[in-house]
Enzyme design. Sequence first.
Site, mmCIF file in Angstrom:
data_model
loop_
_atom_site.group_PDB
_atom_site.id
_atom_site.type_symbol
_atom_site.label_atom_id
_atom_site.label_comp_id
_atom_site.label_asym_id
_atom_site.label_seq_id
_atom_site.Cartn_x
_atom_site.Cartn_y
_atom_site.Cartn_z
ATOM 1 N N GLU A 127 0.831 -1.217 0.000
ATOM 2 C CA GLU A 127 0.000 0.000 0.000
ATOM 3 C C GLU A 127 0.863 1.264 0.000
ATOM 4 O O GLU A 127 0.514 2.275 -0.606
ATOM 5 C CB GLU A 127 -0.926 -0.019 1.214
ATOM 6 C CG GLU A 127 -1.825 1.194 1.301
ATOM 7 C CD GLU A 127 -2.823 1.099 2.438
ATOM 8 O OE1 GLU A 127 -3.427 0.028 2.634
ATOM 9 O OE2 GLU A 127 -3.005 2.102 3.134
ATOM 10 N N CYS A 150 -3.070 6.164 1.762
ATOM 11 C CA CYS A 150 -4.387 6.226 2.416
ATOM 12 C C CYS A 150 -4.369 7.342 3.464
ATOM 13 O O CYS A 150 -3.449 7.382 4.294
ATOM 14 C CB CYS A 150 -4.706 4.894 3.088
ATOM 15 S SG CYS A 150 -6.275 4.897 3.978
ATOM 16 N N ARG A 200 6.879 -0.249 4.171
ATOM 17 C CA ARG A 200 6.280 -0.446 5.491
ATOM 18 C C ARG A 200 7.413 -0.985 6.338
ATOM 19 O O ARG A 200 7.898 -2.105 6.085
ATOM 20 C CB ARG A 200 5.114 -1.435 5.444
ATOM 21 C CG ARG A 200 3.809 -0.863 4.889
ATOM 22 C CD ARG A 200 3.145 0.061 5.896
ATOM 23 N NE ARG A 200 2.018 0.783 5.358
ATOM 24 C CZ ARG A 200 0.740 0.413 5.472
ATOM 25 N NH1 ARG A 200 0.435 -0.710 6.082
ATOM 26 N NH2 ARG A 200 -0.220 1.169 5.001
ATOM 27 N N GLU A 213 -6.386 -6.097 9.331
ATOM 28 C CA GLU A 213 -7.606 -5.337 9.057
ATOM 29 C C GLU A 213 -8.612 -6.216 8.315
ATOM 30 O O GLU A 213 -8.241 -7.034 7.482
ATOM 31 C CB GLU A 213 -7.251 -4.120 8.199
ATOM 32 C CG GLU A 213 -8.346 -3.093 8.204
ATOM 33 C CD GLU A 213 -7.927 -1.829 7.469
ATOM 34 O OE1 GLU A 213 -7.075 -1.910 6.574
ATOM 35 O OE2 GLU A 213 -8.482 -0.772 7.788
ATOM 36 N N ARG A 244 1.335 2.341 13.186
ATOM 37 C CA ARG A 244 0.369 1.493 13.892
ATOM 38 C C ARG A 244 1.163 0.626 14.859
ATOM 39 O O ARG A 244 1.996 -0.181 14.440
ATOM 40 C CB ARG A 244 -0.431 0.630 12.918
ATOM 41 C CG ARG A 244 -1.700 0.054 13.565
ATOM 42 C CD ARG A 244 -2.636 -0.556 12.546
ATOM 43 N NE ARG A 244 -2.273 -1.919 12.233
ATOM 44 C CZ ARG A 244 -2.655 -3.008 12.908
ATOM 45 N NH1 ARG A 244 -3.414 -2.875 13.983
ATOM 46 N NH2 ARG A 244 -2.293 -4.215 12.539
ATOM 47 N N ARG A 263 -8.774 -4.907 16.029
ATOM 48 C CA ARG A 263 -8.801 -5.675 14.778
ATOM 49 C C ARG A 263 -8.755 -7.160 15.105
ATOM 50 O O ARG A 263 -8.418 -7.535 16.234
ATOM 51 C CB ARG A 263 -7.591 -5.351 13.883
ATOM 52 C CG ARG A 263 -7.582 -3.938 13.341
ATOM 53 C CD ARG A 263 -6.467 -3.714 12.326
ATOM 54 N NE ARG A 263 -6.512 -2.343 11.822
ATOM 55 C CZ ARG A 263 -5.703 -1.850 10.887
ATOM 56 N NH1 ARG A 263 -4.759 -2.610 10.364
ATOM 57 N NH2 ARG A 263 -5.822 -0.610 10.472
#
Length: 346
Positions: A215, A261, A219, A304, A270, A299
Amino acid sequence: MEQENDFPNFPPECHSLLCKYLSKEIFDALKDKQTRYGFRLTDAIHSGVVNIDSGIGVYAGDKESYFTFAALFDPIIQDYHGFDPVDKHVSNLDPDDLDAPNPDPEGEYILSTRIRVGRNVANLPLGPAISKAQRNRLEKDLSDALMTLKGTLAGTYYPLKGMSEGIRSQLIEDHFLFKTGDRFLEAAGLNRDWPEGRGIFHNDEKTFLVWINEEDQLRIISMQQGGDIKEVFTRLTTAIGEIEKKVQFSYSQHLGYITSCPTNLGTAMRASVHIALPKLAKDMETFKAITDKYHLQIRGIHGEHSESEGGVYDISNRRRLGVTEVQCVQDMHDGVVALIEKEKSL
Ligand code: ADP
Ligand code: ILO
């Protein structure tokens, strides 16, 4: 991405922030604009138009999208993060400012701790607008840079293309690798040319991992068994510092680290634990009252859009923008202490 240029028709069951804030007036004012990388409003909203069960529904194609389409992004960012267009983001990655002794030294509740940040490279389009050639080049540059890391961060890059199905599904099952075929990412154009250009770097212990071109372009992940949150944060901030010596990240004074996002803007962090709370799980009202108080998100254990298994949950910070990284982790730590206290009392 060629799409119709008509105002989308959202059904009544659609509750995304996109359908909440995309008025006909805003649509008409933005529909003919595009960024320097050719990203248009219809590209930004396509995921939320196709997936009417989206919570948010929009993605940015580049840093400029957040400003070119501000009439739509600003209210979404304001609603999700409580962050105004005039606000400035402040970063603090100093582990010395974190007060986070292990909430579960006996290891009765916390199975594992994971902290990740999203990063994208300055002066390039984000995943939804990147070309195949740019993505492949980036994969090479980023994996080369990662392979120069030393000490406990030293590791190997494993491209997704050519990875055996057995290894790939084991890595996903063990919570190390991203899944394939997410329909939200698919509709955002983030899965184009899959699996080319994507992969995972990790050290031998799999305590330091980097996803490439999912995404976000990077990451950066630190994780380990148990609840030593500070150790996980310290490893992560060291790694970020080392990577930043080699790669310039996309950053804005207003929005912090730029991510595809809008939910990830700011710290793009996170911080989560996998935690067994079987008694609290039977009283979701009390559970949610605690997570709301500490700005936490619940979650399932496969990430997710997944469900809990056997009373084990993924608990993480919900705030990311307008708070520092230290505050994100502190929220998670303090909330987890409160959750364990409640679980013990039941
Ligand atoms: P992200 O965290 O990158 O937003 P996901 O929610 O999909 O994305 O999580 C990615 C993976 O990380 C999933 O396999 C998830 O189970 C795993 N994960 C998240 N938190 C933890 C944790 N504390 N311990 C172990 N695995 C975790
Ligand atoms: N686009 C999806 C997911 C939003 C938040 N999650 C991630 C992975 N960015 C939605 O709008 O529900």
